[in-house]
Design an enzyme around this catalytic site. Structure first.
Site, PDB file in Angstrom:
ATOM      1  N   GLU A 227       0.889  -1.174   0.000  1.00 47.79           N
ATOM      2  CA  GLU A 227       0.000   0.000   0.000  1.00 47.79           C
ATOM      3  C   GLU A 227       0.915   1.208   0.000  1.00 47.79           C
ATOM      4  O   GLU A 227       1.537   1.534   1.013  1.00 47.79           O
ATOM      5  CB  GLU A 227      -0.923  -0.028   1.221  1.00 47.79           C
ATOM      6  CG  GLU A 227      -2.066   0.979   1.133  1.00 47.79           C
ATOM      7  CD  GLU A 227      -1.726   2.333   1.719  1.00 47.79           C
ATOM      8  OE1 GLU A 227      -1.388   3.252   0.917  1.00 47.79           O
ATOM      9  OE2 GLU A 227      -1.775   2.481   2.942  1.00 47.79           O
ATOM     10  N   CYS A 261      -2.145   8.771   2.912  1.00 46.01           N
ATOM     11  CA  CYS A 261      -2.122   8.332   1.514  1.00 46.01           C
ATOM     12  C   CYS A 261      -3.446   8.608   0.817  1.00 46.01           C
ATOM     13  O   CYS A 261      -3.483   8.826  -0.389  1.00 46.01           O
ATOM     14  CB  CYS A 261      -1.796   6.845   1.444  1.00 46.01           C
ATOM     15  SG  CYS A 261      -0.159   6.417   2.059  1.00 46.01           S
TER      16      CYS A 261
END
Length: 452
Positions: A227, A261
């Protein structure tokens, strides 16, 4: 030795010793030995432990939150919410884990078959500082439920959080070796990945770190979940509730001081509502209260470090050199620490090299588009594909965005957020694999066919 630096003051905090090679070896051996027992534990034992861990996080939420605030600067109220979110993940897998691991019966031409989910072994997690608890628990909760064991290599700046996670899990009754913290430097990760006792790796972090870990995992032929970064679009169409969209955009850009993010980083606004959106969005960004993260009235604390703040300021300078206009903000505060005010960039050239980067701080890029086709094309004009948020009440537009935006997640008329129930992850340079929900549980399990 790892020493925490409080980003709100610039002052050093607690120090933590780096493990020696012999200590790392001992923890690997302990992990393997614990796995051989834990893999045979019944599912009720696992779910009971998960509930106890959830309770331990809830009971100690204030102390855990304070550690996170002092190590990486997030507000105390957001750190508390993060700790409680961790508890919700443990509770999710405690509630649903037995069902999610149930075998599936299949009839085949050669006889009856059963598809079974079986644990694999010790899983290594390489985790970042921005959500020092939640990022870890997204991996730890399903790891424990799966019958695997976990090893954590956390960011050097949040070793207090790393130690606290291990201690909390042990305090809840976990067997020693089920979850272990490894205070080591990043240079040691490749050797860990190569070790035969590590069966899989999960990483949340930068593109560079992801590429290195994926390379090491590839050489060892091991499963990896990545990720990585994101430059999420926040698209506003004419039918949107502009007041709500603008208010949400402020939160989506400044949450965790812009260091997420899945923060909305690129505001893509239809020309018919551009002026109305910008008036409200700009007012909201200017109204964000930046200051002491322990103060309940503070909306946004400092960035995680002065180095991170200076990286964002360097990006802003590159935007201006490329012709963009800084409407306001992106200024240091006259305070000790790594503070930076929210900023807004317009007139951004989407083809500029810096526009392809992720801004990991509270500065928004804003673009004007003429129609949905241009909005989707611009949303996809990025090397990243993690999340996205779209604002429209038109069902046909909603379906277009859901289908055509190249991202792992799309939120419609709401801010994107992770939740234990739904899959989390991205495409393109934002990584591969999924965390959370049934998908996160099954990523590091052996789906075995038993025929006959």
């Amino acid at each position: 030795m790892f020493t925490s630096i409080n980003p709100a003051t610039g002052q050093p905090g607690q120090s933590y010793a780096e493990l020696t090679d012999a200590q790392v070896e001992a923890r690997l051996a302990k992990a393997q030995a614990t796995f051989l027992d834990w893999r045979e534990s019944d599912l009720t034992t696992r779910t009971t432990l998960l509930r106890h861990i959830a309770e331990a996080f809830e009971d100690d939420k204030d102390r855990l939150a304070r550690i996170a605030t002092e190590e990486m600067g997030k507000t105390f109220k957001s750190a508390t919410a993060e700790v409680l979110k961790c508890a919700s993940a443990f509770r999710y897998y405690a509630k649903h884990g037995v069902k999610l691991l149930a075998p599936t019966e299949v009839e085949t031409p050669v006889g009856h078959a059963t598809a079974r989910w079986l644990p694999m072994g010790p899983v290594l997690a390489v985790m970042p500082w921005n959500f020092p608890y939640w990022q870890v628990i997204r991996f730890a909760a399903p790891t424990i439920m799966a019958g695997n064991v976990g090893l954590l290599k956390h960011a050097s700046s949040v070793q207090g959080c790393a130690a606290a996670i291990e201690a909390t899990i042990l305090k809840a009754g976990a067997p020693e070796g089920l979850f272990q913290n490894l205070p080591i430097k990043s240079s040691k990760v490749a050797d860990l990945v190569a070790d035969d006792r590590i069966v899989a790796v999960t990483l949340t972090g930068s593109e560079g770190a992801g590429a290195k870990v994926a390379e090491a995992a590839g050489r060892a032929l091991k499963k990896v979940v990545l990720e990585l970064g994101g430059s999420d679009p926040f698209v506003v169409m004419p039918s949107a509730d502009i007041d709500l969209a603008a208010k949400t955009a402020v939160t989506a850009r400044t949450q965790n001081t812009g260091q997420s993010c899945i923060c909305a980083k690129r505001m893509i606004v239809h020309e018919a509502v551009y002026d109305a959106f910008m008036e409200k969005f700009s007012a909201g960004m200017k109204a964000v209260r930046t200051g002491d993260p322990m103060d309940p009235a503070t909306d946004m604390g400092p960035l995680s470090s002065e180095e991170q703040r200076d990286t964002v300021l360097g990006q802003v300078a590159k935007f201006r050199d490329a012709g963009a206009t800084l409407l306001f903000g992106a200024e240091k505060l006259d305070l000790p620490g790594a503070y930076l005010t929210p900023g807004v960039l317009v007139d951004v050239d989407p083809e500029a090299e810096v526009a392809k980067e992720e801004i990991f701080g509270p500065v928004a890029m804003v673009f004007k588009v003429a129609d949905i086709d241009e909005a989707i094309a611009l949303a996809n004009d990025s090397p990243f594909g993690l999340g996205s948020s779209v604002w429209t009440t038109d069902p046909d537009e909603q379906e277009r965005f859901a289908r055509d935006i190249a991202a792992g997640m799309t939120a419609i008329n709401r801010m994107l957020a992770s939740t234990p129930e739904a899959p989390f992850g991205g495409v393109k340079r934002s990584g591969h694999g999924r965390e959370l929900g049934p998908w996160g549980l099954h990523e590091f399990m052996n789906l075995k066919s038993v025929i006959g």
